[in-house]
Enzyme design. Structure first.
Site: not given
Ligand code: DGJ
Length: 733
Positions: A355, A435, A469-471, A473, A519, A541
């Site tokens: 991650d 963030r 895993k493409w996040d 945030n 994600c 999360d």
């Molecule tokens: C948010 C994701 O939902 C988490 O699983 C993790 O990947 C964090 N970001 C990492 O910054």
């Protein structure tokens, strides 16, 4: 009457019917009919939408309304524009090139094309009565899955630009005594919370204006149940969801006659788009389905459709994942990661995902305040690079995956210093970090190239990377673009998502086999538009199993278990501080795509043995859970302190039943559940599985029962304690 007279009367009647229905258009699946009616130069009207009809001829003019004051008779327009006598929230609102603000759409032509034995496409062409402005309605009907999708394309040849202020993907009218709306609201770590309410006269709106993390308020998915609250196995229910990753708006308007009008599509908020002559403006698809036997069929329709048409590799089993986040966060080096891979191999896990925290050198990613945008491996933490870790995982029999957040940038990054103009910004206004990060401007093709190349570059680090895993945030605020012209800033919301889709498409063209997880701070971006390019989504999360019962319950009404990443984490839980038994945590996670989100090495003794056995068991149960039909037996929202789901294989030869107690009941009470979806004529061996060593509690374990007994009498489970749970595997004998 003589026989010859009778025959000619019958022929006359048939001809009359044929003439009357000359303009009838049927959009049908095995279980649904949508009947429309039109004649050249007249409005396109909806006659019927619901359970499949045997004979549609009588349904012509079924919904014609006569206006009391004028005596005018008119139908219910399928796609009403603002103009003419229309006075509700319209599907379309234009300002024509000459400044006229009304539009009246009439039918021009239509065509139907059989794509294959499961799908028929229909295009209905409408045009304005006066202006050279055109609206094409596109439908795709999926026979077996009982899904109909609808999208709209607008174009014109007026002398000047037309302003598209509102353009819905679909407009549905329903008629019942009462309407019950189910929608799914939430926030970070509390996604997809189910809420049901009776609609009253006026307008109920579900929308997102967050642009990127659309599900952090409400999801666009909805159910409308007629006459009574939605039942699991009975009653008429309509369902819809917008396949769009950006702002949306769904309006539910009960009018003065008691009809319900559902208008859904892109959110018109701050999004009026000026369309030049010859240019096209296309909406996303609305995904629609209907059931006359309750909510469970809605889920079956959508799960089948998703697996077959709207997810990557929908017919392939998903691997069991160990994700590094909650086990290591940003605090790792090579030894920590290889240690986790060693543990994962010992536990029988099949995919290790590294991650956040592996990148950035000038601005190392040791916390969430630096490095985003600089997609080079951090040499201090991982001196031998990603390929070393990927090869190591493969040498241990695991696949290897990696985390990215390519749409984002930290102000403390080389990228932000190199390309400040690539960041979403609204003129001279402050950029508002969230963030500690800002959003890249995907309306800009150069940024699209950057994001594609970042993904490509990471995959080029090792041929052994098989999962990303493409996040994402943060959501979008103070929006605007240095790329879009001054008078085009309102295109931002729309062009951002189309820019994202164009990157997704390029990635999928080059990497069709890679597994990609959707994600966004957990499940903040969950929609059929993005899911199409992904294999699964990070559901939340919040890994606390009790909360997951609710989150997964709401999520799985629309989205299937195969895509629902559900990871066992440590206790006390990092998000909630709650302590729950390992078995309960595994049992909840096994209802989706099982994974772990902790240091597996922390588990010792009986817990370690249990976890290893649970992973082995999941591999056996996985085909039924990931490809079977979900039957909800008891909702956590029933507030009785129980919850139960079961999955039945398509051939009804196998089933897996999960049952949970979330409060202390009492020792004299047992939990009665009647199973569903089995064949009453077949017999099934019932085994209680996933027990802690020496802990079998069910008296019926190892006995054979008929499907009829299991569905009519059911199981009586000794689940009294808070956070106790049971799992059963049923196999046909
Ligand atoms: C948010 C994701 O939902 C988490 O699983 C993790 O990947 C964090 N970001 C990492 O910054």
């Amino acid at each position: 009457m003589k026989k010859s007279q009778r025959i000619s009367t019958a022929i006359a009647a048939m001809c009359a019917a044929a003439v009357m229905n000359a303009g009838q258009i049927k959009i049908e699946t095995n279980g649904i009919s949508m009947i429309l009616e039109s004649e050249s130069g007249h409005t396109l009207d909806l006659c019927y939408f619901g359970e499949k009809l045997m004979n549609t001829t009588e349904f012509a003019h079924a919904w014609h309304i006569t206006q009391p004051d004028t005596g005018d008779a008119y139908g219910l327009q399928l796609y009403p524009a603002y103009g003419g006598r229309f006075f509700l929230n319209p599907a379309l609102k234009l300002t024509h090139a000459d400044g006229v603000i009304t539009t009246e759409l009439v039918y021009e032509s239509h065509e139907q094309t059989v794509i294959d034995d499961n799908r028929t496409a229909t295009v209905i062409r409408l045009r304005d009565k006066i202006y050279d402005a055109h609206v094409d309605l596109h439908f795709l009907a999926y026979n077996d899955e009982n899904v109909i999708t609808q999208s709209v394309v607008f174009r014109h040849n007026e002398t000047g630009n037309v302003l598209v202020e509102n353009i819905a993907s679909s407009y549905i009218t329903l008629k019942a005594r009462n309407y019950y709306l189910t929608h799914f609201h939430g926030t970070w770590a509390r996604e997809m919370q189910l809420s049901e309410e009776r609609l009253t006269p006026g307008v109920k709106v579900i929308e997102s204006k967050k642009g990127v993390r659309t599900t952090q308020s409400d999801n666009s998915a909805f159910l409308v149940s007629l006459d009574e609250p939605a039942q699991e196995y009975s009653g008429e229910i309509y369902a819809g969801a917008l396949a769009w990753t950006g702002n949306y708006k769904m309006q539910f308007e009960v009018d003065e006659a008691g009809l319900l009008h559902i208008v859904g599509g892109i959110n018109p908020f701050a999004s009026a788009v000026s369309v030049a002559a010859g240019e096209e403006f296309a909406t996303p698809e609305m995904i629609l389905t209907y059931s006359n036997c309750g909510r469970s069929s809605i889920s079956h329709n959508l799960h089948d459709w998703t697996r077959k048409y709207n997810i990557a590799h929908g017919n392939e089993e998903r691997p069991i994942v160990l994700n590094s986040w909650e086990g290591a966060y940003f605090d790792f080096d090579e030894d920590v990661i290889t240690g986790m891979i060693d543990d994962a191999a010992e536990f029988g896990i099949e995919m290790f995902v590294l991650d956040d925290g592996w990148f950035g050198n000038k601005y190392p990613r040791n916390a969430d305040n630096a490095g985003l945008g600089d997609w080079q491996v951090n040499k201090k933490k991982l001196p031998h690079g990603i390929s070393y870790l990927a090869d190591y995982a493969v040498s241990k029999g695991l696949k290897f995956g990696i985390w990215m957040e390519p749409e984002m940038v930290n102000p403390d990054s080389e990228l932000a210093h190199r390309h400040p103009e690539w960041i979403v910004q609204s003129g001279e206004r402050d950029m508002l970090p969230m963030r500690n990060q800002l959003l890249l401007d995907l309306t800009n093709p150069e940024v699209q190239d950057f994001v594609f190349n970042a993904f490509d570059g990471v995959l080029n680090m090792s041929p052994n990377i098989s999962y990303v895993k493409w996040d994402a945030n943060r959501h979008a605020d103070n929006v605007g673009s240095t790329y879009l012209a001054q008078n085009e800033q309102n295109r931002f919301w729309h062009d951002y998502i189309n820019g994202l889709y164009s990157v997704y498409k390029r990635i999928r063209a080059k990497y069709p086999d890679i597994t990609i997880q959707l994600c966004s701070s957990g499940g903040g971006r969950l929609d059929f538009g993005a899911l199409k390019y992904h294999d699964e989504f990070w559901t939340s999360d919040n890994t606390n199993a009790l909360d997951r019962l609710y989150i997964q319950y709401g999520t799985n009404i629309f989205f299937p278990a195969i895509a629902t990443a559900a990871h066992v984490s440590t206790s006390p839980n990092h998000q909630t501080g709650m302590m729950l038994p390992l078995k309960f945590r595994f049992d909840v996670a096994m209802m989706g795509r099982l994974g772990m989100e902790m240091q597996p090495g922390q588990l010792e003794g009986a817990e370690r043995t249990f976890a290893i056995e649970a992973i082995k068991l999941y591999k056996e149960l996985r085909p039924t859970i990931q490809f079977g039909d979900l039957y909800r037996l008891n909702s956590p929202y029933d507030n009785d302190g129980y919850c139960s789901n079961m999955y039945v294989s398509k051939n009804r030869g196998e089933a897996v039943v999960f049952a949970f107690s979330t409060i202390y009941h009492n020792r004299t009470q047992s939990y009665g559940i009647k199973l569903h979806g089995l064949d009453p004529n077949r017999h099934y061996l019932l085994k209680e599985v996933n027990t802690m060593p020496g802990d079998k509690t069910y008296a019926g374990d190892g006995k054979v029962y008929s499907g009829e007994f299991l569905m009519k009498a059911g199981l009586s489970l000794p689940l009294d304690n808070a956070f106790s749970s049971m799992v059963f595997h049923l196999v046909e004998q």
